[in-house]
Each structure stands twice: as structure tokens, then as C-alpha cells.
Motif scaffolding. Structure first.
Motif, PDB file in Angstrom:
ATOM      1  N   PHE A   9       0.835  -1.206   0.000  1.00 47.52           N
ATOM      2  CA  PHE A   9       0.000   0.000   0.000  1.00 47.52           C
ATOM      3  C   PHE A   9       0.864   1.247   0.000  1.00 47.52           C
ATOM      4  O   PHE A   9       2.030   1.208   0.394  1.00 47.52           O
ATOM      5  N   ILE A  12       1.831   7.353   4.179  1.00 48.41           N
ATOM      6  CA  ILE A  12       2.879   8.220   4.718  1.00 48.41           C
ATOM      7  C   ILE A  12       3.617   7.399   5.774  1.00 48.41           C
ATOM      8  O   ILE A  12       2.969   6.800   6.646  1.00 48.41           O
ATOM      9  N   GLN A  13       4.940   7.354   5.708  1.00 51.59           N
ATOM     10  CA  GLN A  13       5.698   6.656   6.762  1.00 51.59           C
ATOM     11  C   GLN A  13       5.334   7.313   8.093  1.00 51.59           C
ATOM     12  O   GLN A  13       5.474   8.528   8.253  1.00 51.59           O
ATOM     13  N   GLU A  15       6.501   6.311  11.235  1.00 49.84           N
ATOM     14  CA  GLU A  15       7.414   6.063  12.358  1.00 49.84           C
ATOM     15  C   GLU A  15       8.857   6.433  11.996  1.00 49.84           C
ATOM     16  O   GLU A  15       9.260   6.355  10.842  1.00 49.84           O
ATOM     17  N   PHE A  25       4.579   0.684   1.082  1.00 47.29           N
ATOM     18  CA  PHE A  25       4.840  -0.363   2.068  1.00 47.29           C
ATOM     19  C   PHE A  25       4.668  -1.732   1.431  1.00 47.29           C
ATOM     20  O   PHE A  25       3.664  -1.997   0.768  1.00 47.29           O
ATOM     21  N   ARG A  27       4.578  -5.389   2.905  1.00 47.61           N
ATOM     22  CA  ARG A  27       4.567  -6.141   4.165  1.00 47.61           C
ATOM     23  C   ARG A  27       4.699  -7.631   3.867  1.00 47.61           C
ATOM     24  O   ARG A  27       3.826  -8.216   3.220  1.00 47.61           O
ATOM     25  N   THR A  92       8.527  -4.238   5.393  1.00 39.57           N
ATOM     26  CA  THR A  92       8.241  -4.555   6.782  1.00 39.57           C
ATOM     27  C   THR A  92       7.536  -5.909   6.843  1.00 39.57           C
ATOM     28  O   THR A  92       7.595  -6.695   5.919  1.00 39.57           O
ATOM     29  N   GLU A 118      12.302  -2.416   7.990  1.00 38.08           N
ATOM     30  CA  GLU A 118      11.923  -2.404   9.416  1.00 38.08           C
ATOM     31  C   GLU A 118      12.137  -3.829   9.925  1.00 38.08           C
ATOM     32  O   GLU A 118      11.462  -4.758   9.463  1.00 38.08           O
ATOM     33  N   HIS A 216       0.651   7.475  12.051  1.00 38.33           N
ATOM     34  CA  HIS A 216      -0.445   6.950  11.215  1.00 38.33           C
ATOM     35  C   HIS A 216      -1.630   6.493  12.071  1.00 38.33           C
ATOM     36  O   HIS A 216      -2.771   6.540  11.623  1.00 38.33           O
ATOM     37  N   ASP A 222      -3.441   3.945   7.049  1.00 40.35           N
ATOM     38  CA  ASP A 222      -2.734   2.659   7.076  1.00 40.35           C
ATOM     39  C   ASP A 222      -1.257   2.842   7.387  1.00 40.35           C
ATOM     40  O   ASP A 222      -0.702   3.893   7.158  1.00 40.35           O
TER      41      ASP A 222
END
Ligand SMILES: C[S@@+](CC[C@H](N)C(=O)[O-])C[C@H]1O[C@@H](n2cnc3c(N)ncnc32)[C@H](O)[C@@H]1O
Ligand SMILES: Nc1nc2[nH]cc(C(=O)O)c2c(=O)[nH]1
Ligand code: SF4
Ligand SMILES: [Mg+2]
Length: 222
Positions: A9, A12-13, A15, A25, A27, A92, A118, A216, A222
Motif C-alpha cells: 500500500f 505516509i511513513q 514512524e 509499504f 509487508r 516490513t 523495518e 499513522h 494505514d
């Protein structure tokens, strides 16, 4: 090489150092570490019955542990087909370092993306040398200290999830043998708890560390 992907997806980052940066992202599915407070428990098991088509994972579904095989090239094609424009990719999971990420990260970097991983530091970090590695150390978990030390030495950023003073003491012990002069250290309150956030702010100010709140989650994105 094929990688089991849970979801892809654009957001916006939320973290760490790259907070606020538009990001794609990816995952990956699978994590044996078992953190009690993990916010992505649906990614833990890679069950054959939960395998879906490659197209189905190019969208968020935070409830099910579905996954599909992708390669770096099928992911690049999916970013293009979806019209994604972010130039920063976050790998991640799950635990992405369960897998050798050298091929995947090289394909992304050669395509012009900036790449971040991550990871929990419980597996060797295998990736392209230009990758920004964020280690969120999982202490006393599967993997052992030798692996964690390797991951911490490779880390560009150490982002420690905390709830109590005990977590700060654990981090101090862990960092005793690590040269952190070229690394950013962030404290991330676990599950947006008020006491954890207060503690993280207090310690960040006294040590000149950075606060990482999961922006987020405050924004409901998300
Ligand atoms: C879901 S993990 C996936 C990547 C890898 N397994 C790891 O632990 O770094 C992504 C990030 O979310 C953090 N995280 C997970 N659950 C959290 C929670 N409830 N509160 C704060 N941070 C959390 C992890 O420590 C990690 O920095
Ligand atoms: N927006 C946003 N930022 C994030 N940073 C790390 C995340 C993760 O789950 O690894 C995450 C995530 O799930 N969403
Ligand atoms: S290592 Fe990461 S994905 Fe695995 S259980 Fe812990 S926080 Fe969740
Ligand atoms: Mg998350």
C-alpha cells in the motif's frame, strides 16, 4: 526469488526518521518472534491455505494472514499499474529479514527507489548496502544476542518500543557494546499509551534521542 507478500500500500511513513515521507509499504508474511503487543499479528503464520493471487495483496487488509508470492519485478509492475508515485519503499512485516532481501532491495534500488527495512534484529540483515535499516530490537526473543548485535551494527536507526523504565534499562544494556555515534536512536511508545509516551518524551529529552510516535495511528491511516 519469490517473497510471501501480505499487503502492498501507499501511505505516509508514520514512524522513525522518515516520518512524514510518502512511502510504498511492502509487508512480508511470516514472523516467529511473538511480541505480546505486536500490532500486526495477522502476519505471523504463512499458511498454505491462506495463499491468494498476486493481485489480491496489492491493497490493505489488516485482518487476515493472506499472502501471495511476488518478486521484485512483479512488485515494480504492481506499483506502476496502481499509479503509485512514492519514491521511498518500506519493507516490513512480519519479519522481513526471515528472507534474504539482497535481490529484492537491489531491484528496487536499481529502479531508482530509496529503500528502508523495518526489522526486529532477530535474523541476519541481508540487503543492498544502500538500504536504510531500522532495527527495533526484540530483546530475549528468538534469534539470540549474536544476531541482534550484527543487526544493530548494520542499523542506521535503532527504534525501541517502550512501555516502562525496564525497557530503557534493557536498551542501555544492549547498546553497551555498540558504536552508536552514526546511528539515530528513537523511542517509540507501545500502543500509544499515555504513560509510555510521557516516559519516552522524558528520556528522549534527557538523552537527546528522538521520539517516534506512530503518527499513522493518530491520523487513522494505514
Ligand atoms: C510490526 S513491526 C514489523 C517489522 C519487524 N518485525 C519489527 O518488529 O521491527 C514494525 C514496527 O512496529 C513496531 N510495533 C509493533 N507493534 C507495536 C505497538 N503495539 N506499539 C508500538 N510499536 C509497535 C515494531 O517494534 C516495529 O518497529
Ligand atoms: N503509515 C505507516 N507507517 C509505518 N511505519 C512502520 C510500519 C510498520 O508496520 O512496519 C508502518 C505502518 O504500518 N504504517
Ligand atoms: S518481531 Fe515485529 S512482526 Fe514479529 S511479533 Fe514482534 S513486532 Fe510483530
Ligand atoms: Mg504498522
Amino acid at each position: 526469488m519469490k517473497y510471501p507478500v501480505n499487503e502492498v500500500f501507499e501511505t505516509i511513513q508514520g514512524e522513525g526518521t522518515y516520518t512524514g515521507v510518502p512511502a510504498l509499504f511492502v509487508r512480508l508474511q511470516g514472523c516467529p518472534v511473538g511480541c505480546a503487543w505486536c500490532d500486526t499479528k495477522q502476519t505471523w503464520d504463512v499458511l498454505p491455505e491462506n495463499k491468494v493471487t498476486a493481485e489480491q495483496v496489492i491493497q490493505v487488509d489488516g485482518t487476515i494472514g493472506r499472502w501471495a508470492d511476488h518478486t521484485g519485478y512483479t512488485l515494480l509492475q504492481a506499483f506502476h499499474d496502481k499509479g503509485f508515485t512514492a519514491k521511498h519503499i518500506v519493507l516490513t512485516g512480519g519479519e522481513p529479514c526471515l528472507y534474504n532481501l539482497t535481490e529484492l532491495t537491489t531491484i528496487f534500488i536499481e529502479a531508482g527507489y530509496q529503500v528502508q527495512i523495518e526489522t526486529s534484529g532477530t535474523f541476519d540483515v541481508k540487503c543492498h548496502s544502500d538500504v536504510w535499516v531500522t532495527v527495533s530490537p526484540k530483546i530475549n526473543m528468538k534469534g539470540g544476542y549474536k544476531v541482534l548485535e550484527q543487526a544493530l551494527n548494520r542499523a542506521n536507526e535503532i527504534k525501541h518500543p517502550i512501555a516502562t523504565e525496564h525497557h530503557i534499562d534493557e536498551l542501555d544494556k544492549l547498546l553497551l557494546n555498540i558504536d552508536v555515534s552514526d546511528k539515530t536512536i528513537c523511542l517509540q511508545p507501545i500502543s500509544q499509551k499515555a504513560r509510555a509516551t510521557e516516559l519516552a518524551m522524558k528520556v528522549c529529552i534527557s538523552r537527546n534521542w528522538r521520539l517516534s510516535i506512530q503518527t499513522h495511528k493518530y491520523l487513522n491511516i494505514d
